[in-house]
Write an enzyme that holds these catalytic residues in place. Structure first.
Site, short mmCIF file in Angstrom:
data_model
loop_
_atom_site.label_atom_id
_atom_site.label_comp_id
_atom_site.label_asym_id
_atom_site.label_seq_id
_atom_site.Cartn_x
_atom_site.Cartn_y
_atom_site.Cartn_z
N ALA A 117 -1.00 -1.91 0.04
CA ALA A 117 -0.81 -1.56 -1.37
C ALA A 117 -1.69 -0.37 -1.69
CB ALA A 117 -1.17 -2.75 -2.26
N LYS A 118 -1.43 0.26 -2.80
CA LYS A 118 -2.28 1.37 -3.24
C LYS A 118 -2.04 1.60 -4.72
CE LYS A 118 -5.08 4.52 -1.26
NZ LYS A 118 -5.76 4.47 0.04
N GLY A 119 -3.05 2.15 -5.38
CA GLY A 119 -2.90 2.47 -6.80
C GLY A 119 -3.46 3.84 -7.10
#
Ligand code: GLU
Length: 428
Positions: A117-119
């Site tokens: 995941a990444k933001g």
């Protein structure tokens, strides 16, 4: 200048956003996947889910400003989502998608039980005051609250986010839950459930993987000449570790420019100077060089620890290093990869080289969940072992299959992800 003729024009750096880079990487890997798993590869070419959020904040002058934020969960087959949060004016959904996908592969390469995941928030944090940065972080956290959690998706630092930002995320999430949830985020301050060794972990992994490559190539670290692009958390820690091991850090580059000293820079003095002045230019014992000279530097090892898309068809041919270690995510375009391969440069790919950060994030998460904290010696010893084992697995696979290390690392990581997916079966 593109000195490799058989590269299709769509592979030129101008057309490649990071997501396209990732897709080309998957294309190159697919033929090497086992026949059993190859049909499942399309799973890797799209994110599982992506959330776009509006982050309105009240500025200190009373006006309201809006920023765009993202959280992308690329794949959750092997466990909860895991990956950092980036604050940068150039952040886009496509970039966060690519970064989340690289986390999927990276977490599988070092075999930590996480998906990818990444933001990110499209903001220049240098233009915000501390109270504005806190309001931005708290509002962004509330907006992605539906996705994150200790057993769902666990953010961490990335470019322009730090321990303080992680503490605000932990607090905001915990206030919404009505209980303190340490394990919702990693890279926290030590006094709030952070882990010893986390801050230097990515740089340490960069160093350990480079040592492993050097040993196999018959190179000495002592006396080796090293150039490092990027002098943030990853670049600075790896520069320090190379210098401590007797290597000569002869060139450094960051957003402010590039400096060099063929006899070796005093890394601590440069760090102190940069901390004070905000720039590398004018650091003690260093001459200023231009970007072209930086890439042409006569070095044994080059560490790319800045951002994506830095090593392209226009500068890859200039690189003299025998080892290129990717401390950043996605610093090399697919076109540059082919040039480096032709020139015999050993590239230690991001999904292996910079995995030290998420590995110690995993340790932090385990320590938070069990409320039992380890010594720094234990953490560093476990990190070094995981990095060495992952390096050996990738190196050996590359030799056995006759492919570059990026392809070998992707095969290892993607097969683990696809096997998990296959065993779980398709829902419903
Ligand atoms: N942002 C770091 C990376 O790209 C760390 C991610 C994490 O610790 O979850 O690997």
């Amino acid at each position: 200048m593109n000195n490799v003729s058989h590269i299709p024009s769509y592979l030129s750096a101008e057309h490649l956003g990071p997501w396209e880079t990732y897709l080309v990487q998957i294309d190159r890997v697919e033929p090497h996947l086992s026949a059993e798993l190859r049909p499942l590869a399309p799973l890797l070419t799209r994110p599982k889910r992506a959330l776009i959020v509006d982050v309105p904040i009240r500025l200190d002058n009373g006006e309201v400003a809006h920023f765009e934020g993202y959280r992308v969960q690329h794949n959750l087959s092997r466990g909860p989502g895991k990956g950092g949060i980036r604050y940068h004016p150039d952040v886009t959904l496509a970039e966060v998608m690519a970064l989340s996908a690289w986390m999927t592969v990276k977490n599988a390469v070092v075999n930590v039980p996480f998906g990818g995941a990444k933001g990110g928030v499209r903001v220049d944090p240098k233009l915000l005051s501390m109270p504005e940065l806190e309001r931005l972080t708290r509002r962004y956290t509330s907006e992605i609250n539906i996705l994150i959690g200790q057993d769902k998706d666990i953010p961490a630092p990335d470019i322009n986010t730090n321990e303080q930002v992680m503490a605000w995320i932990m607090d905001t999430f915990s206030m919404n839950e009505g209980k303190t949830s340490m394990g919702v985020v990693t890279g926290k301050p030590i006094s709030l459930g952070g882990s010893l060794g986390r801050k230097d972990a990515t740089g340490r992994g960069v160093f350990v993987s480079t040592v492993e490559a050097a040993r196999r190539l018959g190179m000495q670290i002592e006396g080796a000449k090293v150039a490092i692009q990027g002098f943030g958390n990853v670049g600075e820690a790896s520069a320090r570790l190379f210098a401590n091991a007797g290597a000569k850090v002869v060139a450094l580059q960051d957003g402010s420019g590039a400096i060099a000293n063929p006899a070796g820079l005093d890394v601590r003095a440069v760090k102190a100077f940069r901390h004070q002045s905000g720039s590398l230019i004018g650091a003690p014992g260093a001459e200023t060089i231009d970007a072209d000279r930086f890439w042409r530097c006569d070095v044994d090892i080059l560490v790319a620890a800045a951002m994506e898309n830095q090593i392209t068809a226009s500068n890859a041919g200039s690189i003299k290093a025998r080892i290129l270690t990717e401390g950043a995510n996605g610093p090399t375009t697919p076109e540059a990869d082919l040039i480096l391969q032709e020139n015999g440069v050993t590239v230690i790919p991001d999904v292996l080289a910079n995995a030290g950060g998420v590995t110690v994030s995993y340790f932090e998460w385990v320590q938070d969940i069990s409320a039992f904290f380890w010594t720094e010696e234990e953490i560093n010893a476990r990190l070094d072992r995981i990095m060495r084992e992952a390096f050996a697995a990738v190196w050996d696979a590359a030799q056995a299959k006759g492919v570059v290390m990026r392809t070998a690392a992707f095969v290892l990581g993607c097969e683990r992800v696809l096997m998990a997916h296959k065993l779980r079966g398709l829902y419903p």
